[in-house]
Enzyme design. Structure first.
Site, PDB file in Angstrom:
ATOM      1  N   LYS A  52       0.839  -1.205   0.000  1.00 58.94           N
ATOM      2  CA  LYS A  52       0.000   0.000   0.000  1.00 58.94           C
ATOM      3  C   LYS A  52       0.874   1.257   0.000  1.00 58.94           C
ATOM      4  O   LYS A  52       0.604   2.210  -0.729  1.00 58.94           O
ATOM      5  CB  LYS A  52      -0.944  -0.024   1.215  1.00 58.94           C
ATOM      6  CG  LYS A  52      -2.059  -1.052   1.044  1.00 58.94           C
ATOM      7  CD  LYS A  52      -2.828  -1.358   2.302  1.00 58.94           C
ATOM      8  CE  LYS A  52      -3.769  -2.541   2.036  1.00 58.94           C
ATOM      9  NZ  LYS A  52      -4.494  -3.001   3.215  1.00 58.94           N
ATOM     10  N   GLN A  96      -4.981  -1.789   9.299  1.00 60.32           N
ATOM     11  CA  GLN A  96      -4.765  -3.101   8.683  1.00 60.32           C
ATOM     12  C   GLN A  96      -5.396  -4.196   9.548  1.00 60.32           C
ATOM     13  O   GLN A  96      -5.126  -4.277  10.750  1.00 60.32           O
ATOM     14  CB  GLN A  96      -3.248  -3.341   8.514  1.00 60.32           C
ATOM     15  CG  GLN A  96      -2.905  -4.607   7.782  1.00 60.32           C
ATOM     16  CD  GLN A  96      -3.403  -4.628   6.333  1.00 60.32           C
ATOM     17  OE1 GLN A  96      -3.280  -3.645   5.608  1.00 60.32           O
ATOM     18  NE2 GLN A  96      -3.991  -5.729   5.928  1.00 60.32           N
ATOM     19  N   ASP A 119     -11.305   2.192   3.341  1.00 59.11           N
ATOM     20  CA  ASP A 119     -11.560   0.755   3.165  1.00 59.11           C
ATOM     21  C   ASP A 119     -13.045   0.490   2.896  1.00 59.11           C
ATOM     22  O   ASP A 119     -13.414  -0.602   2.469  1.00 59.11           O
ATOM     23  CB  ASP A 119     -11.157  -0.012   4.438  1.00 59.11           C
ATOM     24  CG  ASP A 119      -9.809  -0.703   4.284  1.00 59.11           C
ATOM     25  OD1 ASP A 119      -9.424  -0.992   3.140  1.00 59.11           O
ATOM     26  OD2 ASP A 119      -9.172  -0.969   5.316  1.00 59.11           O
TER      27      ASP A 119
END
Ligand code: NDP
Length: 280
Positions: A52, A96, A119
């Site tokens: 990322k 995460q 997300d």
């Protein structure tokens, strides 16, 4: 031979489009910044976080890395999220997953400002998708939609079967296909006669989490097959939820593993970050 849907090429195209957009925004004085929080040092998570950061650097998005120890408390994590929510210069916040067992994932997701939830996991964004309002969409299903659209595959009026009903893949995938006017069936571990249901599909999305489970017994001749699964087989080679060699000869289009859905997830995360930078 089926059309091989090239996720590597399509994700690269999306990243290049975003790079150009970010360059234009920079000329106007707009900078985009993503905060990435990792708790503990799970090796797979570290690889994802590294990828990322690399994608951010390529596109011109600034990234702030918060690497917190495994024993970080929920309160400490929520405090950091609160600080990042308040920071004007931070556009996106990504925690995460998975988190260590002592931290409630739902509470963490709900703590992120929905406008920074790149997300697309916050209930407000999930609800927005459900009622057809703008909001961030979970990156993997959003990426699959791009794969279909950019490969010229029509969704409207098609029988779409999604195998799997997880919050991050199956359910948002079904909602996206519905939004595109597909006729959608969602299946799961309690579905009766899954093979017969799956065989109805013009577009079959396998997000079942079981290596090579989907053989040609589940696939209608000429169907489009999207394989979300990522597994390592006994020879440490990557494979999907679909038995590619068995299924590919009978379908009209298929995503390979690797190089299909996988690269799209990060590309769509980057897309969401750029969108977040445009929210006033
Ligand atoms: P989950 O384990 O959360 O969900 C799996 C779903 O499949 C569940 O809904 C489950 O049903 C259903 N299922 C399990 N076994 C069967 C069965 N025998 N018959 C029918 N349905 C079954 O997985 P995820 O959605 O998170 O991920 C799915 C796959 O996609 C995994 O391989 C994962 O690694 C991969 N993945 C890939 C990503 C990418 O970027 N390419 C991103 C995210 C995931 P029930 O609800 O009844 O338990």
């Amino acid at each position: 031979m089926p059309q091989i849907i090239d996720g590597k090429a399509i994700s690269a195209q999306i990243k290049d489009e975003l790079k150009e957009k970010v360059g234009t925004l920079k000329e106007k004085g707009v900078r985009i910044c993503l905060a990435v929080i990792q708790v503990g040092n799970d090796p797979a998570s570290s690889v994802y976080v590294g990828n990322k950061k690399k994608a951010c650097a390529y596109i011109g998005i600034e990234s702030l890395a918060y690497e917190l120890p495994e024993e970080t408390t929920q309160e400490e994590l929520l405090r950091l999220i609160g600080e990042l929510n308040a920071k004007k210069e931070v556009n996106g916040i990504l925690v995460q997953l998975p988190l260590p067992d002592h931290i409630d994932e739902g509470a963490v997701i709900r703590a992120i400002d929905p406008k920074k939830d790149v997300d697309g996991f916050h209930p407000q964004n999930v609800g927005a998708l459900c009622i057809g309002q703008p909001g961030f969409v979970s990156c993997t299903p959003a990426g699959i939609l791009q794969l279909l659209k950019r490969s010229g595959i029509e969704i409207a009026g098609k029988e779409c079967v999604v195998i799997g009903r997880s919050n991050i893949v199956g359910k948002p995938m079904a909602l996206l296909l519905l939004r595109e006017n597909g006729t959608v069936t969602v299946t799961h571990s309690k579905t009766k006669d899954l093979k017969a249901v799956a065989k109805r599909a013009d577009i079959l999305v396998a997000a079942v989490g079981r290596p090579k489970m989907i053989t040609r017994d589940y696939v209608k001749e000429g169907a489009v097959v999207i394989d979300v699964g990522i597994h390592r087989n006994e020879n440490n080679k990557l494979c999907g939820d679909v038995d590619y060699d068995d299924v590919a000869p009978i379908c009209s289009a298929i995503t390979p593993v690797p190089g299909g859905v996988g690269p799209m997830t990060i590309a769509m995360l980057m897309y969401n970050c750029v969108e977040a930078g445009n929210i006033k």
